[in-house]
Design a protein around this motif. Structure first.
Motif, PDB file in Angstrom:
ATOM      1  N   UNK A  56       0.800  -1.221   0.000  1.00  0.00           N
ATOM      2  CA  UNK A  56       0.000   0.000   0.000  1.00  0.00           C
ATOM      3  C   UNK A  56       0.831   1.268   0.000  1.00  0.00           C
ATOM      4  N   UNK A  57       0.140   2.379  -0.125  1.00  0.00           N
ATOM      5  CA  UNK A  57       0.779   3.695  -0.279  1.00  0.00           C
ATOM      6  C   UNK A  57       1.581   4.119   0.933  1.00  0.00           C
ATOM      7  N   UNK A  58       1.169   3.718   2.114  1.00  0.00           N
ATOM      8  CA  UNK A  58       1.814   4.172   3.350  1.00  0.00           C
ATOM      9  C   UNK A  58       3.286   3.793   3.415  1.00  0.00           C
ATOM     10  N   UNK A  59       3.660   2.676   2.770  1.00  0.00           N
ATOM     11  CA  UNK A  59       5.042   2.215   2.815  1.00  0.00           C
ATOM     12  C   UNK A  59       5.990   3.217   2.171  1.00  0.00           C
ATOM     13  N   UNK A  60       5.515   3.959   1.187  1.00  0.00           N
ATOM     14  CA  UNK A  60       6.385   4.880   0.457  1.00  0.00           C
ATOM     15  C   UNK A  60       6.233   6.332   0.873  1.00  0.00           C
ATOM     16  N   UNK A  61       5.489   6.598   1.923  1.00  0.00           N
ATOM     17  CA  UNK A  61       5.323   7.983   2.344  1.00  0.00           C
ATOM     18  C   UNK A  61       6.576   8.497   3.022  1.00  0.00           C
ATOM     19  N   UNK A  62       6.679   9.806   3.097  1.00  0.00           N
ATOM     20  CA  UNK A  62       7.810  10.408   3.809  1.00  0.00           C
ATOM     21  C   UNK A  62       7.290  11.161   5.026  1.00  0.00           C
ATOM     22  N   UNK A  63       6.577  10.435   5.870  1.00  0.00           N
ATOM     23  CA  UNK A  63       5.949  11.073   7.011  1.00  0.00           C
ATOM     24  C   UNK A  63       6.894  11.342   8.180  1.00  0.00           C
ATOM     25  N   UNK A  64       7.896  10.512   8.358  1.00  0.00           N
ATOM     26  CA  UNK A  64       8.737  10.681   9.529  1.00  0.00           C
ATOM     27  C   UNK A  64      10.047   9.918   9.372  1.00  0.00           C
ATOM     28  N   UNK A  65      10.873   9.996  10.383  1.00  0.00           N
ATOM     29  CA  UNK A  65      12.183   9.336  10.342  1.00  0.00           C
ATOM     30  C   UNK A  65      12.044   7.822  10.248  1.00  0.00           C
TER      31      UNK A  65
END
Length: 173
Positions: free
Chosen positions: A31-40
């Motif tokens: 899913x998309x969450x794996x490639x997000x740049x949300x945090x360290x």
């Protein structure tokens, strides 16, 4: 040093596309969450995936199946931890930082700038990027959890907006 063997090049040409396709498939499934740049935390997973792919490509001692399993394990662990973070607030607190207010009502918050290791020039760059011409026209600049800066420009209720409710404030005076 410049050339080892034809078999090494052949291995890279064979294993490379297979490992790449496997990684893309794993990422699509996760899913998309794996490639997000949300945090360290997300950055660490991304770097670890890249390192694992490189190891599979260049190390003769790591079989393709082992590398694919390692990449799948990293993605699964990232999925499990983010699944928990959405459901358990203390887990979310462990993996994510809070956004921080660094400019309020046209004034730099010096203590926040120092604590977050952000320079005034970096903030001014973010203001220019957002189209703000004058610091006095800015209600707030927030250093987000991914390191980006959000600029609230209009002098209105924005400074007291619900979007600032979860922002760490060092001093608003």
């Amino acid at each position: 040093m410049l050339f080892d063997s034809w078999s090494g090049l052949g291995r890279v040409l064979l294993v490379g596309p297979l490992a790449y396709v496997a990684l893309v498939a794993i990422l699509r499934i996760s899913g998309k969450r794996t490639l997000t740049k949300l945090n360290a935390f997300d950055l660490v997973v991304t770097v670890a995936l890249g390192s694992t792919l490189a190891t599979v490509l260049l190390s003769k001692s790591v079989a393709l199946a082992e590398g694919v399993l390692a990449m799948a394990l990293l993605v699964f662990l990232q999925f499990a931890i983010t699944w928990l973070a959405v459901r358990v607030s203390w887990v979310d607190g462990l993996i994510k930082s809070e956004p921080t207010l660094i400019v309020h009502e046209g004034r730099f918050l010096e203590q926040a700038l120092v604590a977050q290791r952000v320079t005034k020039d970096e903030v001014l760059s973010a203001l220019r990027s957002s189209g703000a011409g004058d610091l006095a026209d800015v209600d707030a600049v927030v250093l987000e959890t991914d390191g980006s800066m959000s600029v609230l420009k209009s002098r209105s209720e924005a400074a007291h907006s619900p979007t600032l409710a979860s922002v760490t404030s060092w001093s608003r005076s």
